[in-house]
Design a protein around this motif. Structure first.
Motif, PDB file in Angstrom:
ATOM      1  N   TRP A 144       0.835  -1.205   0.000  1.00 36.69           N
ATOM      2  CA  TRP A 144       0.000   0.000   0.000  1.00 36.69           C
ATOM      3  C   TRP A 144       0.862   1.245   0.000  1.00 36.69           C
ATOM      4  O   TRP A 144       1.955   1.253   0.555  1.00 36.69           O
ATOM      5  N   GLU A 145       0.355   2.303  -0.626  1.00 34.42           N
ATOM      6  CA  GLU A 145       1.038   3.602  -0.597  1.00 34.42           C
ATOM      7  C   GLU A 145      -0.004   4.715  -0.614  1.00 34.42           C
ATOM      8  O   GLU A 145      -1.176   4.491  -0.924  1.00 34.42           O
ATOM      9  N   ARG A 146       0.447   5.891  -0.286  1.00 33.06           N
ATOM     10  CA  ARG A 146      -0.426   7.066  -0.319  1.00 33.06           C
ATOM     11  C   ARG A 146       0.310   8.183  -1.053  1.00 33.06           C
ATOM     12  O   ARG A 146       0.957   9.037  -0.432  1.00 33.06           O
ATOM     13  N   MET A 165      -5.345   4.917   0.899  1.00 34.41           N
ATOM     14  CA  MET A 165      -4.205   4.085   0.551  1.00 34.41           C
ATOM     15  C   MET A 165      -4.522   3.402  -0.778  1.00 34.41           C
ATOM     16  O   MET A 165      -5.672   3.039  -1.040  1.00 34.41           O
ATOM     17  N   THR A 166      -3.516   3.247  -1.628  1.00 37.69           N
ATOM     18  CA  THR A 166      -3.715   2.610  -2.921  1.00 37.69           C
ATOM     19  C   THR A 166      -2.642   1.559  -3.167  1.00 37.69           C
ATOM     20  O   THR A 166      -1.571   1.581  -2.544  1.00 37.69           O
ATOM     21  N   ALA A 167      -2.927   0.660  -4.078  1.00 34.25           N
ATOM     22  CA  ALA A 167      -1.965  -0.344  -4.536  1.00 34.25           C
ATOM     23  C   ALA A 167      -2.321  -0.657  -5.983  1.00 34.25           C
ATOM     24  O   ALA A 167      -3.498  -0.710  -6.326  1.00 34.25           O
TER      25      ALA A 167
END
Length: 92
Positions: free
Chosen positions: A36-38, A53-55
């Motif tokens: 996950w990252e933002r 959060m996205t992936a």
């Protein structure tokens, strides 16, 4: 239909695709293994953090609001879900 997510978003359990034990196991694995990252995005010349959060996994890159999502390789768990969803929906 019951939303299984405690906050924003929607996730619905489809009993014909996964039995409860398999579904719980997949959810636990994905919760801990997905990268996950933002990231930040730019709008009207200003930079803001994405509000979630996205992936990004798959084969193709995806771009929006100045963000370039380079796909990570499919994980074993994501491929299993993808294959079952494709079979159930008759789409690939």
């Amino acid at each position: 239909m019951q939303n299984l997510l405690p906050k924003d978003g929607v996730m619905v359990y489809e009993p014909d695709l996964f039995d409860p034990v398999e579904a719980q196991s997949l959810l636990e694995k994905l919760t801990h293994t997905i990268q996950w990252e933002r990231p930040n995005f730019r709008i009207y010349g200003k930079e803001f953090p994405v509000p979630r959060m996205t992936a990004w996994y798959g084969e193709v890159e995806y771009k929006y609001s100045g963000i370039i999502n380079t796909p990570l390789p499919w994980t074993e768990e994501l491929l299993l879900i993808k294959e079952k969803a494709e079979k159930a929906s008759h789409h690939q």
